[in-house]
Design an enzyme around this catalytic site. Structure first.
Site, PDB file in Angstrom:
ATOM      1  N   HIS A   1       1.536  -1.690 -11.611  1.00 40.25           N
ATOM      2  CA  HIS A   1       0.355  -0.836 -11.523  1.00 40.25           C
ATOM      3  C   HIS A   1      -0.569  -1.305 -10.410  1.00 40.25           C
ATOM      4  CE1 HIS A   1      -2.294   2.182 -13.005  1.00 40.25           C
ATOM      5  NE2 HIS A   1      -3.182   1.382 -13.556  1.00 40.25           N
TER       6      HIS A   1
ATOM      7  N   CYS B   1      -0.552   5.438  -8.879  1.00 44.18           N
ATOM      8  CA  CYS B   1      -1.655   4.490  -9.040  1.00 44.18           C
ATOM      9  C   CYS B   1      -1.965   3.754  -7.742  1.00 44.18           C
ATOM     10  CB  CYS B   1      -1.342   3.496 -10.144  1.00 44.18           C
ATOM     11  SG  CYS B   1       0.233   2.641  -9.898  1.00 44.18           S
TER      12      CYS B   1
ATOM     13  N   ASN C   1      -9.814   1.449 -13.076  1.00 40.26           N
ATOM     14  CA  ASN C   1      -8.473   1.988 -13.269  1.00 40.26           C
ATOM     15  C   ASN C   1      -8.453   3.474 -12.924  1.00 40.26           C
ATOM     16  OD1 ASN C   1      -5.771   1.974 -13.957  1.00 40.26           O
ATOM     17  ND2 ASN C   1      -6.084   1.681 -16.149  1.00 40.26           N
TER      18      ASN C   1
END
Length: 397
Positions: free
Chosen positions: A333, A65, A354
């Site tokens: 994250h 991520c 995201n």
């Protein structure tokens, strides 16, 4: 990286690196109860700022991520600079970070973080050292998968490096780095020495210089902690900071002041945060800090968590620090802040991109309150031109 299980989330031990262990599917499944069927109808969002960004990506079953979010940030930086954006290879960045991380692991005799995880600054560091390539040139999908699946690679990387650290020969051979790099390239593919893009031949370095055209020295990373002097640099003490990079320390309210100023002046922000709160709903695309802790909520309150705007807890320097010190805020994250919005009550949110695909109510985006960002951020990274002048002066930028 090993994470501690958070209160109220037994069995969910998440981090940038442990996503490779759990996999994205398991992560999303673990959050599946953090949702409401009525949420999208109950929230009325009005966009205030929505800066240009490239299409939503899917990191698959990998802990990359940090690479997806910060490469997305660099793509928006290209747009801000008046360039035609290119979707950059996230796995090119990750592959190079794995190599550098392996070197550190051996130098540190294994006493440093390993795995898929990383930090926002890793993308800038790899861009500076190795350059960049388009995603279409280096997908990292070298054995038939359609999305990333790096669990086996991570296990083999660790096995190779542990054997090197064991040092059975009494001294390291010059071949260990070739063996280790060979494992990575077997899974992700060898990096091309040169490639053709839009009819012109490039190396990763010339592509970064001539097409991406961004200066790595323009980017700074910031956080907010009580145990370091404000407006100075300190080593960010999270396990995935394997390179021991330093970040600037600002006050908690200045984190959002900086983000607000950046967005108003056309700059997006890379964001490292914690997503394992019950008040973070991927499906509904909403995150906030409830005024009543989840453990103290009634069953009715829990059922209605995402049925429209709710009161929030006041965020202070002290409770932010306590959450970090108690492992309630961890570096789970990385995402990309691309705009701002208000709900029907006037509460302010950030629009966040995201990298879990376009599978939620807002096609891959979320609305995150300012309080959530203040409370749960482990770091932000942005172009220093986006920082307010008064804060920039205090930082000596």
């Amino acid at each position: 990286m090993t994470k501690h299980t958070k209160l109220g989330l037994v069995g969910l031990a998440l981090s940038l690196s442990t996503l490779v262990t759990y996999g994205q599917d398991n992560l999303v499944n673990s959050l599946k109860n953090n949702q409401s069927d009525n949420s999208k109808a109950a929230f009325k969002f009005t966009e205030v700022i929505n800066l240009a960004n490239t299409p939503v990506q899917n990191q698959g079953s990998s802990g990359t991520c940090w690479s997806y979010s910060t490469n997305s940030f660099l793509e928006s930086e290209m747009i801000k600079a008046g360039k035609q954006p290119v979707v950059l290879s996230q796995l090119f960045t990750a592959r190079n970070a794995y190599v550098e991380k392996g070197k550190n692991y051996v130098r540190m005799h294994g006493a440093v973080s390993l795995g898929d995880g990383g930090a926002l600054h890793d993308v800038i560091n790899m861009y500076r050292k190795y350059g960049a390539v388009p995603q279409e040139v280096y997908t990292g999908l070298n054995y038939g998968t359609k999305t990333n699946k790096t669990g086996e690679l991570g296990d083999i990387e660790k096995g190779v490096l542990e054997a090197v650290v064991k040092n059975a020969n009494g001294e390291l051979t010059p071949n260990w780095i070739k063996a280790y790099t060979g494992v990575i390239d077997a899974y992700l593919g060898q990096v091309p020495e040169n490639f053709t893009y839009n009819g012109k031949k490039y190396t990763p370095k010339t592509f970064a210089n001539e097409v991406v055209g961004l200066n790595a020295d323009n980017y700074v990373e910031l956080s907010s902690f009580n145990d370091h002097p404000f407006y100075s640099k300190f080593t960010l003490l999270v396990p995935d900071n394997w390179s021991f990079d330093q970040v600037y320390n600002v006050k908690v309210n200045e984190l959002t002041d900086i983000i607000d100023n950046a967005l108003k002046t056309g700059y997006t922000v890379a964001w490292a945060t914690d997503v394992s709160e019950k008040s973070f709903s991927w499906k509904n695309g909403v995150a906030y800090v409830p005024a009543v802790p989840f453990a103290d909520m009634t069953m009715a309150q829990k059922a209605e968590m995402f049925d429209g705007p709710k009161p929030e807890m006041e965020i202070t320097q002290e409770n932010r620090q306590l959450a970090f010190d108690n492992y309630q805020t961890t570096d789970d994250h990385g995402m990309h802040i691309v705009g701002s919005a208000k709900d029907q009550t006037g509460k302010e949110y950030y629009i966040v991109k995201n990298s879990w695909g376009a599978t939620n109510d807002y096609k891959g985006y979320l609305y995150v309150t300012k309080n959530y960002v203040k409370y749960k951020s482990t770091a932000i990274l942005l172009n220093k031109a986006g920082i307010p002048g008064a804060i920039s002066k205090k930082l000596g930028l």
